[in-house]
Design a protein around this motif. Structure first.
Motif, mmCIF file in Angstrom:
data_model
loop_
_atom_site.group_PDB
_atom_site.id
_atom_site.type_symbol
_atom_site.label_atom_id
_atom_site.label_comp_id
_atom_site.label_asym_id
_atom_site.label_seq_id
_atom_site.Cartn_x
_atom_site.Cartn_y
_atom_site.Cartn_z
ATOM 1 N N GLN A 341 -18.118 4.708 4.117
ATOM 2 C CA GLN A 341 -16.817 4.049 4.148
ATOM 3 C C GLN A 341 -17.019 2.610 4.621
ATOM 4 N N ILE A 343 -15.242 -0.472 6.768
ATOM 5 C CA ILE A 343 -14.250 -0.694 7.822
ATOM 6 C C ILE A 343 -14.341 -2.143 8.285
ATOM 7 N N ASP A 344 -13.211 -2.810 8.357
ATOM 8 C CA ASP A 344 -13.168 -4.142 8.961
ATOM 9 C C ASP A 344 -13.111 -3.943 10.469
ATOM 10 N N VAL A 345 -14.267 -4.049 11.129
ATOM 11 C CA VAL A 345 -14.328 -3.747 12.565
ATOM 12 C C VAL A 345 -13.532 -4.741 13.393
ATOM 13 N N ASP A 347 -10.465 -5.616 12.674
ATOM 14 C CA ASP A 347 -9.042 -5.349 12.523
ATOM 15 C C ASP A 347 -8.410 -5.168 13.913
ATOM 16 N N ILE A 360 -9.888 5.170 13.570
ATOM 17 C CA ILE A 360 -10.888 5.001 12.506
ATOM 18 C C ILE A 360 -10.572 5.919 11.332
ATOM 19 N N TYR A 363 -7.553 4.700 9.412
ATOM 20 C CA TYR A 363 -7.920 3.522 8.615
ATOM 21 C C TYR A 363 -8.545 3.960 7.294
ATOM 22 N N CYS A 364 -9.427 4.947 7.369
ATOM 23 C CA CYS A 364 -10.105 5.424 6.155
ATOM 24 C C CYS A 364 -9.134 6.134 5.211
ATOM 25 N N SER A 367 -7.047 3.590 3.305
ATOM 26 C CA SER A 367 -7.792 2.853 2.288
ATOM 27 C C SER A 367 -8.486 3.783 1.298
ATOM 28 N N GLN A 369 -10.606 6.315 1.563
ATOM 29 C CA GLN A 369 -12.042 6.452 1.725
ATOM 30 C C GLN A 369 -12.379 7.787 2.393
ATOM 31 N N ALA A 381 -20.351 5.576 11.031
ATOM 32 C CA ALA A 381 -19.356 4.661 10.461
ATOM 33 C C ALA A 381 -19.272 3.381 11.283
ATOM 34 N N ASN A 385 -20.938 -0.213 9.804
ATOM 35 C CA ASN A 385 -20.010 -1.306 9.545
ATOM 36 C C ASN A 385 -20.214 -2.480 10.483
#
Length: 500
Positions: A341, A343-345, A347, A360, A363-364, A367, A369, A381, A385
């Protein structure tokens, strides 16, 4: 070269580095041995954290000072009767001090929610580009500028001095007030051109420059610990030196980089990735990518990106009831396939969620994922990321600075995570040199050593560091994960939500 003549009997200088982060603090004893190497030893460790009080998340600053004094008692009990001491902590937070010299309240933590919408409010009539041109500091909603904008106006009227956390601790210990520049720059209120607090920005938050003590550079002697503390605690005679008081600034001082083609990654609760510069870079590309020009020791600038870092792993560890050590979680992650996956860490939802694992996973889901379920999947993850984000920012650094970085020096606790180091090396196609993990305390002590003349300068100091501590090297694994970084970049840019 070090300023120590071992052929004659001498009284050796002993240094104590007080290094306090968001979750813990410690006192580290440092000295130079006969092999011209720096030795460090932990003398005292204590927990830190913020707690809700009077409607805000606050630090217990009196507790931190008491723990420092307790640690110094242990130093005295170990036989050290005369020491030098430097203090570094996290950035941006401050203490308001009244006319009587006493704090008006416990300082509010940068993770408090009071500034969640302040950037927009403050910049409604001050364009961001103009603000960045003035300060060169990245836009983070917890910067001191925004905290002061939201500060209680009545409390500010009663304030004689606004002190950054390490400056306040030094003030309480010695009775002398200064504002050290490496931490002061993180306020987003220092003017790059003038080298002083910017008058327009001070007016924005209803304070004046008289409410800050005079600016000093790292390495400035502060004074001895006050007699009243000596009377109430069994302390060594202690000379306080104002070091690079921002912990990242100290970590960069303690990074054994050499030449001009290396970047640093201070990897702890936060990840600070960047390059040491002699002149700031606040052009359009730096502005667009939200890079910061924090002031460093000895006339340098830390041109860097602030990344969420191992805060995510720390929160996950707590979510699992601390039943796993960080080493065990890393081992579990190593059994999983990376890059399942994106992830914009960075965010904002990951700044202080109620439950990091659930955040987390949500978030997935949002999106579309694969959702990580097991401890190993969740940790992989995070590590995968973080490595992707690091690799992306190394490319950005090369572009903004028109350079070619060949080495990434990783220091701090994250330097121990071999899985993360290897992923970063491969994705960024760069050699990673990991260590020392205690770079912040080492950098703190090194500034003290330079101040006393035991070490000639920072270049000599970094050479000594490289010869004093074990460093681990990671080389790119050719052909691994081809195309992953580009797909991650597309994901961050909103061009693709597809999985690897």
């Amino acid at each position: 070269m070090l300023g120590i003549d071992w052929s004659e009997p001498i009284v050796k200088n002993i240094y104590v580095a007080v290094d306090i982060g968001a979750s813990s603090g410690r006192l580290m004893l440092a000295e130079i041995n006969r092999n011209q190497q720096i030795q460090i030893k932990e003398m005292h460790r204590f927990k830190n954290g913020f707690e809700k009080s009077d409607g805000h998340e606050r630090w217990n600053i009196d507790y931190l000072i008491h723990e420092i004094l307790t640690g110094l008692e242990k130093v005295k009990a170990a036989g050290y009767t005369n020491v030098h001491l430097g203090i570094d902590t996290w950035a941006v937070d401050y203490v308001l001090v009244g006319e009587d010299g006493q704090k008006l309240s416990n300082p509010i933590s940068y993770r408090d929610s009071r500034t969640s919408n302040t950037i927009k409010a403050l910049t409604s009539d001050l364009p961001k580009r103009e603000l960045y041109k003035k300060t060169g500091i990245q836009f983070l909603d917890f910067n001191t500028l925004y905290q002061l904008y939201e500060e209680d106006h009545e409390l500010l009227k009663k304030t004689n001095k606004i002190m950054m956390i390490p400056d306040y601790i030094g003030y309480v210990l010695t009775g002398k007030a200064v504002t050290e520049v490496t931490n002061a720059s993180t306020t987003q209120m220092l003017n790059l051109r003038a080298g002083l607090f910017d008058e327009d920005l001070l007016n924005k938050v209803n304070v004046n420059d008289d409410q800050f003590a005079h600016l000093v550079e790292a390495g400035t002697p502060l004074g001895t610990i006050s007699d009243n503390w000596m009377e109430n605690f069994d302390l060594p005679v202690t000379e306080v030196i104002t070091v690079a008081t921002h912990d990242t600034a100290s970590a960069v001082v303690g990074t054994p980089g050499h030449g001009d083609d290396w970047a640093f990654l201070s990897s702890g609760t936060w990840s600070l990735l960047g390059k040491e510069l002699n002149t700031p870079e606040n052009g359009q590309l730096a502005f667009q990518d939200n890079y910061t020009n924090e002031w460093g020791a000895y006339g340098t600038y830390r041109f860097l990106k602030n990344i969420m870092g191992l805060w995510m792993a720390q929160c996950v560890k707590r979510c699992y009831g601390n039943q796993y050590s960080f080493g065990e979680l890393a081992a579990l992650a190593g059994d999983e396939v990376p890059f399942q996956q994106f992830i914009d860490v960075n965010d904002e939802r990951f700044v202080n969620p109620k439950n990091m694992i659930e955040e987390i996973q949500q978030y997935c889901r949002e999106s579309n994922q694969t959702v990580p379920e097991t401890p190993g999947e969740v940790m992989m993850a995070i590590y995968a990321n973080l490595a992707l984000f690091y690799a992306n920012e190394i490319q950005e650094l090369n572009k903004i600075l028109n350079c070619h970085l060949n080495t990434l020096n990783i220091v701090g606790g994250g330097s121990n995570v071999a899985l993360l180091n290897q992923l970063t090396s491969t994705l960024a196609n760069i050699e990673v040199i990991a260590g020392p993990n205690e770079a912040t305390a080492i950098g703190n002590a090194l500034v003290q050593m330079i101040s006393t003349g035991d070490v000639k300068n920072i270049q000599v100091g970094r050479k000594i560091i490289s010869e004093s501590f074990e460093l681990k090297h990671f080389k790119p694994e050719t052909g691994e994960y081809a195309g992953v970084l580009q797909r991650y970049q597309d994901f961050l840019n909103g061009h693709s939500k597809e999985l690897v």
